[in-house]
Design a protein around this motif. Structure first.
Motif, PDB file in Angstrom:
ATOM      1  N   THR A  48       0.828  -1.206   0.000  1.00  0.00           N
ATOM      2  CA  THR A  48       0.000   0.000   0.000  1.00  0.00           C
ATOM      3  C   THR A  48       0.863   1.257   0.000  1.00  0.00           C
ATOM      4  N   VAL A  49       0.210   2.374  -0.231  1.00  0.00           N
ATOM      5  CA  VAL A  49       0.856   3.687  -0.098  1.00  0.00           C
ATOM      6  C   VAL A  49      -0.121   4.588   0.656  1.00  0.00           C
ATOM      7  N   ASP A  50       0.390   5.704   1.175  1.00  0.00           N
ATOM      8  CA  ASP A  50      -0.498   6.664   1.826  1.00  0.00           C
ATOM      9  C   ASP A  50      -0.758   7.828   0.870  1.00  0.00           C
ATOM     10  N   PRO A  51      -1.751   8.629   1.140  1.00  0.00           N
ATOM     11  CA  PRO A  51      -2.123   9.712   0.210  1.00  0.00           C
ATOM     12  C   PRO A  51      -1.008  10.712  -0.077  1.00  0.00           C
ATOM     13  N   GLU A  52      -0.065  10.871   0.867  1.00  0.00           N
ATOM     14  CA  GLU A  52       0.996  11.854   0.702  1.00  0.00           C
ATOM     15  C   GLU A  52       2.215  11.311  -0.047  1.00  0.00           C
ATOM     16  N   THR A  53       2.199  10.046  -0.388  1.00  0.00           N
ATOM     17  CA  THR A  53       3.311   9.467  -1.149  1.00  0.00           C
ATOM     18  C   THR A  53       3.402  10.152  -2.507  1.00  0.00           C
ATOM     19  N   SER A  54       4.622  10.428  -2.954  1.00  0.00           N
ATOM     20  CA  SER A  54       4.773  11.075  -4.261  1.00  0.00           C
ATOM     21  C   SER A  54       4.441  10.089  -5.375  1.00  0.00           C
ATOM     22  N   MET A  55       3.959  10.626  -6.490  1.00  0.00           N
ATOM     23  CA  MET A  55       3.639   9.785  -7.632  1.00  0.00           C
ATOM     24  C   MET A  55       4.880   9.036  -8.113  1.00  0.00           C
ATOM     25  N   MET A  56       6.028   9.714  -8.055  1.00  0.00           N
ATOM     26  CA  MET A  56       7.265   9.113  -8.520  1.00  0.00           C
ATOM     27  C   MET A  56       7.632   7.899  -7.661  1.00  0.00           C
ATOM     28  N   PRO A  84      -3.518  -0.042  -3.278  1.00  0.00           N
ATOM     29  CA  PRO A  84      -4.517   0.557  -2.396  1.00  0.00           C
ATOM     30  C   PRO A  84      -3.879   1.721  -1.651  1.00  0.00           C
ATOM     31  N   VAL A  85      -4.640   2.781  -1.460  1.00  0.00           N
ATOM     32  CA  VAL A  85      -4.157   3.956  -0.741  1.00  0.00           C
ATOM     33  C   VAL A  85      -4.831   3.960   0.628  1.00  0.00           C
ATOM     34  N   VAL A  86      -4.012   3.911   1.668  1.00  0.00           N
ATOM     35  CA  VAL A  86      -4.522   3.778   3.037  1.00  0.00           C
ATOM     36  C   VAL A  86      -4.089   4.986   3.870  1.00  0.00           C
ATOM     37  N   ASP A  87      -5.036   5.556   4.639  1.00  0.00           N
ATOM     38  CA  ASP A  87      -4.698   6.715   5.466  1.00  0.00           C
ATOM     39  C   ASP A  87      -4.064   6.273   6.784  1.00  0.00           C
ATOM     40  N   ASP A  88      -3.753   7.236   7.658  1.00  0.00           N
ATOM     41  CA  ASP A  88      -3.053   6.920   8.907  1.00  0.00           C
ATOM     42  C   ASP A  88      -3.911   6.147   9.912  1.00  0.00           C
ATOM     43  N   LYS A  89      -5.194   6.000   9.630  1.00  0.00           N
ATOM     44  CA  LYS A  89      -6.073   5.206  10.485  1.00  0.00           C
ATOM     45  C   LYS A  89      -6.302   3.801   9.933  1.00  0.00           C
ATOM     46  N   GLY A  90      -5.624   3.505   8.815  1.00  0.00           N
ATOM     47  CA  GLY A  90      -5.752   2.183   8.223  1.00  0.00           C
ATOM     48  C   GLY A  90      -6.954   2.015   7.316  1.00  0.00           C
ATOM     49  N   LYS A  91      -7.624   3.124   6.998  1.00  0.00           N
ATOM     50  CA  LYS A  91      -8.803   3.061   6.134  1.00  0.00           C
ATOM     51  C   LYS A  91      -8.410   3.220   4.673  1.00  0.00           C
ATOM     52  N   VAL A  92      -9.021   2.407   3.818  1.00  0.00           N
ATOM     53  CA  VAL A  92      -8.768   2.512   2.379  1.00  0.00           C
ATOM     54  C   VAL A  92      -9.495   3.742   1.853  1.00  0.00           C
ATOM     55  N   VAL A  93      -8.725   4.704   1.335  1.00  0.00           N
ATOM     56  CA  VAL A  93      -9.314   5.957   0.861  1.00  0.00           C
ATOM     57  C   VAL A  93      -9.183   6.131  -0.648  1.00  0.00           C
ATOM     58  N   GLY A  94      -8.446   5.224  -1.275  1.00  0.00           N
ATOM     59  CA  GLY A  94      -8.274   5.360  -2.718  1.00  0.00           C
ATOM     60  C   GLY A  94      -7.617   4.145  -3.331  1.00  0.00           C
ATOM     61  N   MET A  95      -7.537   4.168  -4.660  1.00  0.00           N
ATOM     62  CA  MET A  95      -6.871   3.104  -5.415  1.00  0.00           C
ATOM     63  C   MET A  95      -6.052   3.780  -6.505  1.00  0.00           C
ATOM     64  N   LEU A  98       7.375  15.941 -10.820  1.00  0.00           N
ATOM     65  CA  LEU A  98       6.952  14.587 -10.448  1.00  0.00           C
ATOM     66  C   LEU A  98       6.973  14.385  -8.929  1.00  0.00           C
ATOM     67  N   SER A  99       7.944  14.996  -8.270  1.00  0.00           N
ATOM     68  CA  SER A  99       8.038  14.844  -6.812  1.00  0.00           C
ATOM     69  C   SER A  99       6.930  15.599  -6.088  1.00  0.00           C
ATOM     70  N   GLU A 100       6.367  16.606  -6.754  1.00  0.00           N
ATOM     71  CA  GLU A 100       5.315  17.418  -6.144  1.00  0.00           C
ATOM     72  C   GLU A 100       3.924  16.791  -6.308  1.00  0.00           C
ATOM     73  N   ILE A 101       3.766  15.922  -7.303  1.00  0.00           N
ATOM     74  CA  ILE A 101       2.464  15.279  -7.512  1.00  0.00           C
ATOM     75  C   ILE A 101       2.310  14.163  -6.485  1.00  0.00           C
ATOM     76  N   LYS A 102       1.269  14.234  -5.697  1.00  0.00           N
ATOM     77  CA  LYS A 102       1.029  13.237  -4.654  1.00  0.00           C
ATOM     78  C   LYS A 102      -0.009  12.207  -5.119  1.00  0.00           C
ATOM     79  N   VAL A 103       0.049  11.062  -4.473  1.00  0.00           N
ATOM     80  CA  VAL A 103      -0.901  10.003  -4.786  1.00  0.00           C
ATOM     81  C   VAL A 103      -2.333  10.501  -4.645  1.00  0.00           C
ATOM     82  N   LYS A 104      -2.586  11.311  -3.630  1.00  0.00           N
ATOM     83  CA  LYS A 104      -3.952  11.795  -3.388  1.00  0.00           C
ATOM     84  C   LYS A 104      -4.492  12.632  -4.539  1.00  0.00           C
ATOM     85  N   ASN A 105      -3.577  13.202  -5.360  1.00  0.00           N
ATOM     86  CA  ASN A 105      -4.003  14.038  -6.473  1.00  0.00           C
ATOM     87  C   ASN A 105      -4.451  13.243  -7.687  1.00  0.00           C
ATOM     88  N   ILE A 106      -4.034  12.005  -7.791  1.00  0.00           N
ATOM     89  CA  ILE A 106      -4.319  11.244  -9.016  1.00  0.00           C
ATOM     90  C   ILE A 106      -5.041   9.909  -8.770  1.00  0.00           C
TER      91      ILE A 106
END
Length: 221
Positions: free
Chosen positions: A13-21, A36-47, A73-81
């Motif tokens: 998994t990755v968290d929402p703040e992980t960079s796209m790169m 799967p994108v998981v937040d700090d509470k362990g909840k799936v918030v994205g794919m 590329l380093s500025e684009i976060k997983v949560k953005n895409i």
């Protein structure tokens, strides 16, 4: 077939703040196409899929220099895409339900949750294919028999009694009501390999008594 018996349990998994790169590198290193994108509470918030990454990546025709490109590329976060609030499935659900959702929604993977909404696995097309191969018995080789039978009580039993009468061993039986006239069904029976003369005798009797649609010897080993 229950999902928890077939899902991939060691989920990356990755968290929402992980960079796209970083996410793209992780997918390449692990040979996977979705995270799967998981937040700090362990909840799936994205794919996040490799397609999301490709669509968000700059075109090869970009005029940016290397430093500008890496910065972007380093500025684009997983949560953005990522795809937010993805469709999920329960570990206690059936693989068939999972396959139907994936087919109808045109998606190739589903995060699997337990009854506490915790991520416990992932189901992808590969796992669904594994189930399909398992229930058809293809790895056991032998002969697959296709029949068009009336949808009446006892019609399948007659066929199975005929097969048993030739001392054939059945490895799988599947039925379908698609692509046949009303009041009929397709039945697909796989039997273990036998002596050629015994197979010929069985094929002859089935052809004479029933609507035998195909008789195929297939073995992928």
């Amino acid at each position: 077939m229950i999902i928890k018996e077939w899902m991939t349990k060691d989920v990356i998994t990755v968290d929402p703040e992980t960079s796209m790169m970083r996410a793209a590198k992780l997918m390449k290193e692990k040979g996977i196409r979705r995270l799967p994108v998981v937040d700090d509470k362990g909840k799936v918030v994205g794919m996040l899929s490799d397609r999301d990454v490709k669509e968000a990546s700059p075109s090869k025709a970009t005029t940016l220099d290397v430093h500008e490109l890496y910065y972007l590329l380093s500025e684009i976060k997983v949560k953005n895409i990522m795809t937010p609030s993805p469709i999920t499935i329960r570990e206690s659900d059936t693989v068939v339900k999972c396959a139907a959702i994936m087919h109808d929604k045109k998606i190739s993977g589903l995060p699997v949750l337990n009854d506490r909404d915790e991520l416990v696995g992932i189901m992808t097309q590969n796992e669904v294919y594994s189930v399909l191969l398992s229930i058809t018995g293809i790895y056991h080789g032998g002969v697959q028999i296709g029949l068009n039978l009336t949808d009446e009580r006892g019609s399948l039993k007659e066929v199975l009694d005929c097969i048993r009468g030739h001392k054939a061993r059945i490895s799988s039986i599947l039925t379908s009501y698609d692509k046949v006239e009303k009041g009929h069904r397709q039945v697909f029976i796989r039997i273990m390999d036998m002596d050629k003369s015994a197979l010929n005798a069985l094929q002859k009797e089935l052809s004479e008594k029933y609507n035998l649609t195909f008789w195929v010897r297939d073995n992928i080993n």
